[in-house]
Design a protein around this motif. Structure first.
Motif, PDB file in Angstrom:
ATOM      1  N   ALA A  23      -6.883  11.308 -19.130  1.00 51.15           N
ATOM      2  CA  ALA A  23      -7.813  12.176 -18.421  1.00 51.15           C
ATOM      3  C   ALA A  23      -8.086  11.650 -17.020  1.00 51.15           C
ATOM      4  O   ALA A  23      -8.267  12.425 -16.093  1.00 51.15           O
ATOM      5  CB  ALA A  23      -9.122  12.303 -19.192  1.00 51.15           C
ATOM      6  N   TYR A  24      -8.110  10.327 -16.859  1.00 44.44           N
ATOM      7  CA  TYR A  24      -8.384   9.727 -15.553  1.00 44.44           C
ATOM      8  C   TYR A  24      -7.190   8.891 -15.139  1.00 44.44           C
ATOM      9  O   TYR A  24      -6.560   8.226 -15.956  1.00 44.44           O
ATOM     10  CB  TYR A  24      -9.635   8.841 -15.621  1.00 44.44           C
ATOM     11  CG  TYR A  24     -10.878   9.608 -15.973  1.00 44.44           C
ATOM     12  CD1 TYR A  24     -11.516  10.398 -15.036  1.00 44.44           C
ATOM     13  CD2 TYR A  24     -11.387   9.570 -17.256  1.00 44.44           C
ATOM     14  CE1 TYR A  24     -12.648  11.115 -15.358  1.00 44.44           C
ATOM     15  CE2 TYR A  24     -12.524  10.286 -17.589  1.00 44.44           C
ATOM     16  CZ  TYR A  24     -13.141  11.054 -16.630  1.00 44.44           C
ATOM     17  OH  TYR A  24     -14.260  11.755 -16.950  1.00 44.44           O
ATOM     18  N   ALA A  25      -6.910   8.902 -13.848  1.00 44.93           N
ATOM     19  CA  ALA A  25      -5.813   8.098 -13.336  1.00 44.93           C
ATOM     20  C   ALA A  25      -6.187   6.623 -13.398  1.00 44.93           C
ATOM     21  O   ALA A  25      -7.358   6.261 -13.388  1.00 44.93           O
ATOM     22  CB  ALA A  25      -5.502   8.496 -11.901  1.00 44.93           C
ATOM     23  N   ARG A  26      -5.170   5.769 -13.466  1.00 45.54           N
ATOM     24  CA  ARG A  26      -5.425   4.333 -13.470  1.00 45.54           C
ATOM     25  C   ARG A  26      -5.998   3.927 -12.121  1.00 45.54           C
ATOM     26  O   ARG A  26      -5.693   4.543 -11.106  1.00 45.54           O
ATOM     27  CB  ARG A  26      -4.126   3.584 -13.735  1.00 45.54           C
ATOM     28  CG  ARG A  26      -3.523   3.969 -15.091  1.00 45.54           C
ATOM     29  CD  ARG A  26      -2.245   3.244 -15.338  1.00 45.54           C
ATOM     30  NE  ARG A  26      -2.555   1.857 -15.696  1.00 45.54           N
ATOM     31  CZ  ARG A  26      -1.654   0.889 -15.724  1.00 45.54           C
ATOM     32  NH1 ARG A  26      -0.414   1.135 -15.385  1.00 45.54           N
ATOM     33  NH2 ARG A  26      -1.992  -0.325 -16.064  1.00 45.54           N
ATOM     34  N   PRO A  27      -6.827   2.895 -12.068  1.00 42.81           N
ATOM     35  CA  PRO A  27      -7.409   2.495 -10.789  1.00 42.81           C
ATOM     36  C   PRO A  27      -6.330   2.028  -9.826  1.00 42.81           C
ATOM     37  O   PRO A  27      -5.378   1.356 -10.219  1.00 42.81           O
ATOM     38  CB  PRO A  27      -8.365   1.367 -11.144  1.00 42.81           C
ATOM     39  CG  PRO A  27      -8.042   0.960 -12.522  1.00 42.81           C
ATOM     40  CD  PRO A  27      -7.302   2.080 -13.170  1.00 42.81           C
ATOM     41  N   THR A  28      -6.486   2.404  -8.574  1.00 48.09           N
ATOM     42  CA  THR A  28      -5.530   2.002  -7.555  1.00 48.09           C
ATOM     43  C   THR A  28      -5.806   0.550  -7.173  1.00 48.09           C
ATOM     44  O   THR A  28      -6.896   0.040  -7.428  1.00 48.09           O
ATOM     45  CB  THR A  28      -5.665   2.892  -6.312  1.00 48.09           C
ATOM     46  OG1 THR A  28      -6.981   2.742  -5.801  1.00 48.09           O
ATOM     47  CG2 THR A  28      -5.397   4.351  -6.642  1.00 48.09           C
ATOM     48  N   PRO A  29      -4.854  -0.114  -6.542  1.00 47.39           N
ATOM     49  CA  PRO A  29      -5.096  -1.504  -6.146  1.00 47.39           C
ATOM     50  C   PRO A  29      -6.316  -1.651  -5.232  1.00 47.39           C
ATOM     51  O   PRO A  29      -7.023  -2.641  -5.310  1.00 47.39           O
ATOM     52  CB  PRO A  29      -3.814  -1.895  -5.410  1.00 47.39           C
ATOM     53  CG  PRO A  29      -2.780  -0.997  -5.975  1.00 47.39           C
ATOM     54  CD  PRO A  29      -3.491   0.283  -6.303  1.00 47.39           C
ATOM     55  N   LYS A  30      -6.580  -0.661  -4.394  1.00 46.19           N
ATOM     56  CA  LYS A  30      -7.726  -0.754  -3.495  1.00 46.19           C
ATOM     57  C   LYS A  30      -9.027  -0.795  -4.297  1.00 46.19           C
ATOM     58  O   LYS A  30      -9.940  -1.555  -3.978  1.00 46.19           O
ATOM     59  CB  LYS A  30      -7.731   0.429  -2.536  1.00 46.19           C
ATOM     60  CG  LYS A  30      -8.807   0.347  -1.488  1.00 46.19           C
ATOM     61  CD  LYS A  30      -8.678   1.448  -0.463  1.00 46.19           C
ATOM     62  CE  LYS A  30      -9.707   1.283   0.633  1.00 46.19           C
ATOM     63  NZ  LYS A  30      -9.618   2.313   1.629  1.00 46.19           N
TER      64      LYS A  30
END
Length: 59
Positions: A23-30
Motif C-alpha cells: 500500500a505504501y512505497a518503501r522509504p527513499t534514501p532521503k
C-alpha cells in the motif's frame, strides 16, 4: 461529448483485491537519512530555556 464513466476497476493497479503490504512505497534514501530528534536531558532543557525566556510557559 461526455466521457464514459470511470470505474474503480478501470484504474491502474486495481486488481480488486486488497494489497496492504504494497500500500505504501518503501522509504527513499532521503527519508532514511533524516536526523532523529535529540531528547534533551533535564539539565540541557533548563539551560536552553534559561537562554530563551520567550519560550518559558506562561503561568
Amino acid at each position: 461529448m461526455k466521457p464514459p464513466p470511470t470505474r474503480l476497476s478501470d484504474l491502474k493497479g486495481g486488481s480488486g483485491k486488497s494489497r496492504e503490504p504494497e500500500a505504501y512505497a518503501r522509504p527513499t534514501p532521503k527519508v532514511s537519512r533524516q536526523k532523529k530528534a535529540k531528547i534533551l536531558t533535564p539539565a540541557e532543557r533548563a539551560a536552553f530555556l534559561a537562554a530563551r525566556p520567550d519560550l518559558k510557559p506562561k503561568g
